[in-house]
Each structure stands twice: as structure tokens, then as C-alpha cells.
Design a protein around this motif. Structure first.
Motif, PDB file in Angstrom:
ATOM      1  N   ARG A 242      56.666  39.984  48.819  1.00 39.74           N
ATOM      2  CA  ARG A 242      57.031  38.928  49.766  1.00 39.74           C
ATOM      3  C   ARG A 242      55.896  37.926  49.928  1.00 39.74           C
ATOM      4  NH1 ARG A 242      59.306  43.293  52.815  1.00 39.74           N
ATOM      5  NH2 ARG A 242      57.502  43.302  54.201  1.00 39.74           N
ATOM      6  N   ARG A 243      54.669  38.435  49.977  1.00 47.81           N
ATOM      7  CA  ARG A 243      53.522  37.537  50.122  1.00 47.81           C
ATOM      8  C   ARG A 243      53.358  36.646  48.900  1.00 47.81           C
ATOM      9  NH1 ARG A 243      48.341  40.551  51.917  1.00 47.81           N
ATOM     10  NH2 ARG A 243      49.631  40.663  53.790  1.00 47.81           N
ATOM     11  N   ALA A 244      53.570  37.210  47.707  1.00 45.92           N
ATOM     12  CA  ALA A 244      53.469  36.408  46.486  1.00 45.92           C
ATOM     13  C   ALA A 244      54.510  35.303  46.491  1.00 45.92           C
ATOM     14  CB  ALA A 244      53.630  37.310  45.263  1.00 45.92           C
ATOM     15  N   LYS A 245      55.707  35.636  46.967  1.00 44.80           N
ATOM     16  CA  LYS A 245      56.756  34.615  47.043  1.00 44.80           C
ATOM     17  C   LYS A 245      56.410  33.555  48.080  1.00 44.80           C
ATOM     18  CE  LYS A 245      61.762  34.172  47.615  1.00 44.80           C
ATOM     19  NZ  LYS A 245      63.032  34.900  47.865  1.00 44.80           N
ATOM     20  N   ARG A 246      55.822  33.988  49.191  1.00 45.78           N
ATOM     21  CA  ARG A 246      55.473  33.046  50.273  1.00 45.78           C
ATOM     22  C   ARG A 246      54.353  32.105  49.875  1.00 45.78           C
ATOM     23  NH1 ARG A 246      51.552  33.362  54.397  1.00 45.78           N
ATOM     24  NH2 ARG A 246      51.084  35.542  53.968  1.00 45.78           N
ATOM     25  N   THR A 247      53.318  32.643  49.258  1.00 40.30           N
ATOM     26  CA  THR A 247      52.121  31.850  48.979  1.00 40.30           C
ATOM     27  C   THR A 247      52.106  31.216  47.596  1.00 40.30           C
ATOM     28  OG1 THR A 247      50.892  33.751  48.091  1.00 40.30           O
ATOM     29  CG2 THR A 247      50.785  33.373  50.476  1.00 40.30           C
TER      30      THR A 247
ATOM     31  N   ASP B 114      36.453  53.131  46.203  1.00 39.32           N
ATOM     32  CA  ASP B 114      35.284  52.254  46.078  1.00 39.32           C
ATOM     33  C   ASP B 114      35.646  50.936  45.409  1.00 39.32           C
ATOM     34  OD1 ASP B 114      33.659  54.120  47.244  1.00 39.32           O
ATOM     35  OD2 ASP B 114      32.865  54.908  45.365  1.00 39.32           O
ATOM     36  N   ILE B 115      36.636  50.977  44.525  1.00 45.99           N
ATOM     37  CA  ILE B 115      37.023  49.794  43.762  1.00 45.99           C
ATOM     38  C   ILE B 115      37.894  48.860  44.593  1.00 45.99           C
ATOM     39  CG2 ILE B 115      38.424  49.042  41.790  1.00 45.99           C
ATOM     40  CD1 ILE B 115      37.423  51.737  40.447  1.00 45.99           C
ATOM     41  N   ALA B 116      38.789  49.426  45.397  1.00 42.15           N
ATOM     42  CA  ALA B 116      39.764  48.632  46.160  1.00 42.15           C
ATOM     43  C   ALA B 116      39.174  48.255  47.511  1.00 42.15           C
ATOM     44  CB  ALA B 116      41.058  49.413  46.321  1.00 42.15           C
ATOM     45  N   ARG B 117      38.319  47.262  47.552  1.00 43.09           N
ATOM     46  CA  ARG B 117      37.612  46.911  48.781  1.00 43.09           C
ATOM     47  C   ARG B 117      38.070  45.594  49.402  1.00 43.09           C
ATOM     48  NH1 ARG B 117      33.900  50.120  50.532  1.00 43.09           N
ATOM     49  NH2 ARG B 117      32.819  51.613  49.200  1.00 43.09           N
ATOM     50  N   ARG B 118      38.871  44.796  48.694  1.00 41.24           N
ATOM     51  CA  ARG B 118      39.322  43.535  49.271  1.00 41.24           C
ATOM     52  C   ARG B 118      40.445  43.787  50.274  1.00 41.24           C
ATOM     53  NH1 ARG B 118      41.272  39.738  44.828  1.00 41.24           N
ATOM     54  NH2 ARG B 118      42.653  41.532  44.607  1.00 41.24           N
ATOM     55  N   PRO B 119      40.639  42.901  51.268  1.00 37.11           N
ATOM     56  CA  PRO B 119      41.671  43.129  52.288  1.00 37.11           C
ATOM     57  C   PRO B 119      43.072  43.302  51.717  1.00 37.11           C
ATOM     58  CG  PRO B 119      40.179  41.372  52.982  1.00 37.11           C
ATOM     59  CD  PRO B 119      39.814  41.708  51.564  1.00 37.11           C
ATOM     60  N   ASP B 120      43.391  42.596  50.622  1.00 39.28           N
ATOM     61  CA  ASP B 120      44.737  42.665  50.056  1.00 39.28           C
ATOM     62  C   ASP B 120      44.914  43.801  49.061  1.00 39.28           C
ATOM     63  OD1 ASP B 120      45.568  40.545  51.535  1.00 39.28           O
ATOM     64  OD2 ASP B 120      45.382  39.059  49.946  1.00 39.28           O
ATOM     65  N   ASP B 121      43.876  44.574  48.778  1.00 37.73           N
ATOM     66  CA  ASP B 121      43.982  45.677  47.826  1.00 37.73           C
ATOM     67  C   ASP B 121      44.525  46.925  48.523  1.00 37.73           C
ATOM     68  OD1 ASP B 121      42.863  43.995  45.984  1.00 37.73           O
ATOM     69  OD2 ASP B 121      40.908  44.966  45.946  1.00 37.73           O
ATOM     70  N   VAL B 122      45.429  47.599  47.859  1.00 39.23           N
ATOM     71  CA  VAL B 122      45.988  48.851  48.372  1.00 39.23           C
ATOM     72  C   VAL B 122      45.904  49.889  47.264  1.00 39.23           C
ATOM     73  CG1 VAL B 122      48.050  50.027  49.232  1.00 39.23           C
ATOM     74  CG2 VAL B 122      47.583  47.665  49.922  1.00 39.23           C
ATOM     75  N   VAL B 123      45.379  51.061  47.582  1.00 35.34           N
ATOM     76  CA  VAL B 123      45.329  52.149  46.610  1.00 35.34           C
ATOM     77  C   VAL B 123      46.053  53.353  47.204  1.00 35.34           C
ATOM     78  CG1 VAL B 123      43.038  52.870  47.423  1.00 35.34           C
ATOM     79  CG2 VAL B 123      43.838  53.602  45.179  1.00 35.34           C
ATOM     80  N   ALA B 124      46.891  53.990  46.387  1.00 35.20           N
ATOM     81  CA  ALA B 124      47.708  55.095  46.881  1.00 35.20           C
ATOM     82  C   ALA B 124      47.882  56.139  45.782  1.00 35.20           C
ATOM     83  CB  ALA B 124      49.076  54.587  47.326  1.00 35.20           C
TER      84      ALA B 124
ATOM     85  N   GLY C 210      46.827  38.472  45.241  1.00 36.98           N
ATOM     86  CA  GLY C 210      46.126  37.293  44.752  1.00 36.98           C
ATOM     87  C   GLY C 210      45.460  37.486  43.412  1.00 36.98           C
ATOM     88  N   THR C 211      46.000  38.369  42.567  1.00 39.08           N
ATOM     89  CA  THR C 211      45.378  38.698  41.286  1.00 39.08           C
ATOM     90  C   THR C 211      46.393  38.531  40.173  1.00 39.08           C
ATOM     91  OG1 THR C 211      43.983  40.336  42.396  1.00 39.08           O
ATOM     92  CG2 THR C 211      44.143  40.495  40.004  1.00 39.08           C
ATOM     93  N   ASP C 212      46.064  37.723  39.159  1.00 37.50           N
ATOM     94  CA  ASP C 212      46.997  37.535  38.056  1.00 37.50           C
ATOM     95  C   ASP C 212      46.837  38.648  37.021  1.00 37.50           C
ATOM     96  OD1 ASP C 212      44.701  36.899  36.598  1.00 37.50           O
ATOM     97  OD2 ASP C 212      45.125  34.752  36.525  1.00 37.50           O
ATOM     98  N   LEU C 213      47.666  38.604  35.984  1.00 37.95           N
ATOM     99  CA  LEU C 213      47.708  39.689  35.015  1.00 37.95           C
ATOM    100  C   LEU C 213      46.393  39.856  34.242  1.00 37.95           C
ATOM    101  CD1 LEU C 213      49.583  41.878  33.890  1.00 37.95           C
ATOM    102  CD2 LEU C 213      50.329  40.244  32.149  1.00 37.95           C
TER     103      LEU C 213
END
Length: 336
Positions: free
Chosen positions: A193-198, A237-247, A260-263
Motif C-alpha cells: 500500500r505504501r509503494a502504491k501511495r508514494t 543487525d542488517i534490518a535497521r532502517r525504519p521501513d525494514d521488516v525482518v520475520a 523504498g528499495t528497488d530490485l
């Protein structure tokens, strides 16, 4: 050209807004009731509750589609309230010197009134506003009720924020402390949804530990659990930006959502993860030189706009990584 002002400590303000878990969330009848009451009380053409992040204004609730759900911050009147933290009443948008050069001069709206939504007594995260096509204040106009309804909205926001904090407890994987599959499903929806919005891309990395069953069979489940914990620690440790999610999305499968990251950037990140895990030197009896490795698949919203398609695209890339011999990163095609 009109430029939107920014308040001091803007980065901290946006972080507080993001902590509420409201941006890119689904419609909420509680907020819709507030905006409907606001419109009816003031006899306005439109009422809306808007949230303003670093670059956009997004309507959490609006009584009419005549107001866009998403607009650039520079196209918003409300950014003046965000910067000042004070209510704002404009008798005629078209003639107000505050809005000289503003794009809103070409809109049908004439009268504007808005009050700030201030969290923790400091952070102005959004506004509650009314718009009318007729210029000038209505007879007996006061912002008192608008302020009261804004206070009610803040109570709802605070409730959502605290509920979001509680949800984190139920959205955590007990072994690794990472997000679980339930959290992942919600966050990939939000990311799309955020990618579509922004208009900015989001990417997904799926990671699978190579030959994990053999590790469990040869060394026992405690050793397997210890390996999972070490992999999770490296990913955290790698996923430190606010928009990063690790699960952790499966037994030995992990996922990273990168806002906010392209391919190409995501593929570079995935390769860095692969080499990082290899360098960790986690013991694995079936791994190269007795060390644990992982296979990774990468996809982006640039070619898969829905959550299901994004996941399926990354999953196919992960399958391909396993098929070519494992311990490798494969990216999904640019368009599918």
C-alpha cells in the motif's frame, strides 16, 4: 513557487507518526465517525483527518473523494499547521497571502479550518480539518468543537499506538524474537500500500537455510535452534532502517521487507546477507567446509504490485536459487 515549511526535529516527528501504525492502514470506522460528526456540526462540504509524513499527506479518513486520499506535502495547506503546531483558519484560500503561489488556488475550495493533532504534547502528526466551497466563516463559527473532536481523534490514535505495541508481543517468533508469519502478512500488505501511495518501490527477500533438515538430523534440534537464533541475530543487525521488516515465516525460512528499495539495491543487500551468513561460520555438517549457508530470492513491487504476487515472485526466485546449487542470490525477472 510555494514551499511547505518543516517543523524542528522533523525526523523525530515522523518516527513518532510511524510508531502509531496508522500510515497505509485500512479504513477505520472510528475515525470515519469523527470526520462525519465534524462535517455535520460545521455544515462543511468536506471534513478530513490527515496524517503528514516527511513528503506526503495521507487521509486516514475523509467524508468525500473530492479530497484526494494522497497528496504531496507541498500541495497541502495542513503542512502549515504541522510546522507551527497551531490551528489555522483561512477565510478565502484564493486570496490568502499565506498561500501565495500555492497549487490550491486552482481548487474549488474557499474556506479552510484545521486544528493540529499533537501527540505526547509535542509532536504534530496530522490535522483535523474542514473545507467549504463558500468563502468566509459561517455565522458564529468557532474552532472549539473542532478542537474537542481532534482530542477525541488523539485518544483513538493513542489507543491504536498502545494496541500496536501489544500486538508486537503476539506477532513475535518465540525462538528468534523476530516477527512471525502473522506480522509478515500484515507488513507486506502495508508495504505494498505504501509503494502504491508514494510511488517508491518496496522489495522482498526470502531466505532459506540450506539443508537445514540435515543439520537437525546430524546435530540435534538444540543445535538447529541455536543456528536459527544466530541467523536471526545477523538479520536483525542488517534490518535497521525504519521501513525494514525482518520475520521468520517458516521453519528455516526468513523474510526481509525493504521499503523504498528497488530490485537492484535489494539484490545487492541480499548478496551482502549471503556473504555475512557464510562469514558467521555457523557449524553445519552438510554445508560447504562444514559451515551454514543460505539461498535467497529477491522480488520488487516494480513488477509485482500485490502482496500475493510479490511473495510468489520472490518464492520462485528462491526456488531457482535452490535448483542451481544453493548458497546463491537469484532475483525475479523485471516484469512477469
Amino acid at each position: 513557487m510555494w514551499q511547505s515549511p518543516s517543523p524542528p526535529a522533523e525526523r523525530e516527528r515522523v518516527e513518532v507518526l510511524e510508531s502509531c501504525g496508522l500510515l497505509d492502514s485500512l479504513p477505520d470506522p472510528s475515525f470515519d465517525r469523527v470526520t462525519q460528526l465534524t462535517r455535520l456540526f460545521y455544515g462543511a462540504d468536506v471534513a478530513f483527518l490527515g496524517l503528514v509524513d516527511g513528503s506526503m499527506q495521507w487521509m486516514k479518513s475523509r467524508t468525500s473523494t473530492d479530497v484526494p486520499e494522497i497528496s504531496g506535502r507541498n500541495d497541502s495547506i495542513c503542512t502549515l499547521i504541522i510546522a507551527s503546531g497551531r490551528e489555522l483558519v483561512i477565510d478565502d484560500i484564493r486570496t490568502s497571502p499565506l498561500l501565495a503561489g500555492h497549487a490550491v488556488h486552482g481548487s474549488p475550495w474557499r474556506f479552510y479550518a484545521g486544528v493540529p493533532l499533537i501527540l505526547d504534547g509535542r509532536w504534530t502528526i496530522g490535522t483535523l480539518c474542514i473545507l467549504s466551497r463558500t468563502p468566509g466563516k459561517p455565522e458564529g463559527f468557532t474552532t472549539a468543537v473542532l478542537r474537542d473532536l481532534a482530542a477525541l481523534s488523539l485518544d483513538l490514535i493513542e489507543f491504536r499506538r498502545r494496541n500496536s505495541e501489544l500486538q508486537l508481543l503476539s506477532h513475535s517468533d518465540k525462538l528468534t524474537g523476530l516477527g512471525n508469519r502473522r506480522l509478515f502478512d500484515e507488513e507486506i500488505e502495508r508495504a505494498c500500500r505504501r509503494a502504491k501511495r508514494t510511488g517508491e518501490p518496496a522489495s522482498l527477500i526470502l531466505l532459506d537455510i540450506d539443508h537445514f533438515k540435515q543439520l537437525n538430523d546430524a546435530s540435534g534440534h538444540p543445535a538447529g535452534d541455536a543456528a536459527l537464533v544466530r541467523v536471526a541475530s545477523a538479520l536483525r543487525d542488517i534490518a535497521r532502517r525504519p521501513d525494514d521488516v525482518v520475520a521468520r515465516v517458516g521453519g528455516e525460512e526468513f523474510a526481509l521487507i525493504l521499503g523504498g528499495t528497488d530490485l537492484p539495491a535489494a539484490a545487492e543487500r541480499a548478496e551482502w546477507i549471503r556473504t555475512r551468513l557464510e562469514a558467521e561460520g555457523i557449524a553445519h555438517p552438510a554445508g560447504p567446509r562444514g559451515k551454514l549457508t543460505a539461498s535467497l530470492g529477491v522480488a520488487s513491487t516494480q513488477s509485482a504490485e500485490t502482496p500475493d504476487r510479490l511473495f510468489a515472485s520472490a518464492d520462485r526466485a528462491l526456488y531457482a536459487a535452490k535448483a542451481v546449487g544453493r548458497n546463491v542470490v537469484i532475483t525475479a525477472p523485471a516484469a512477469e
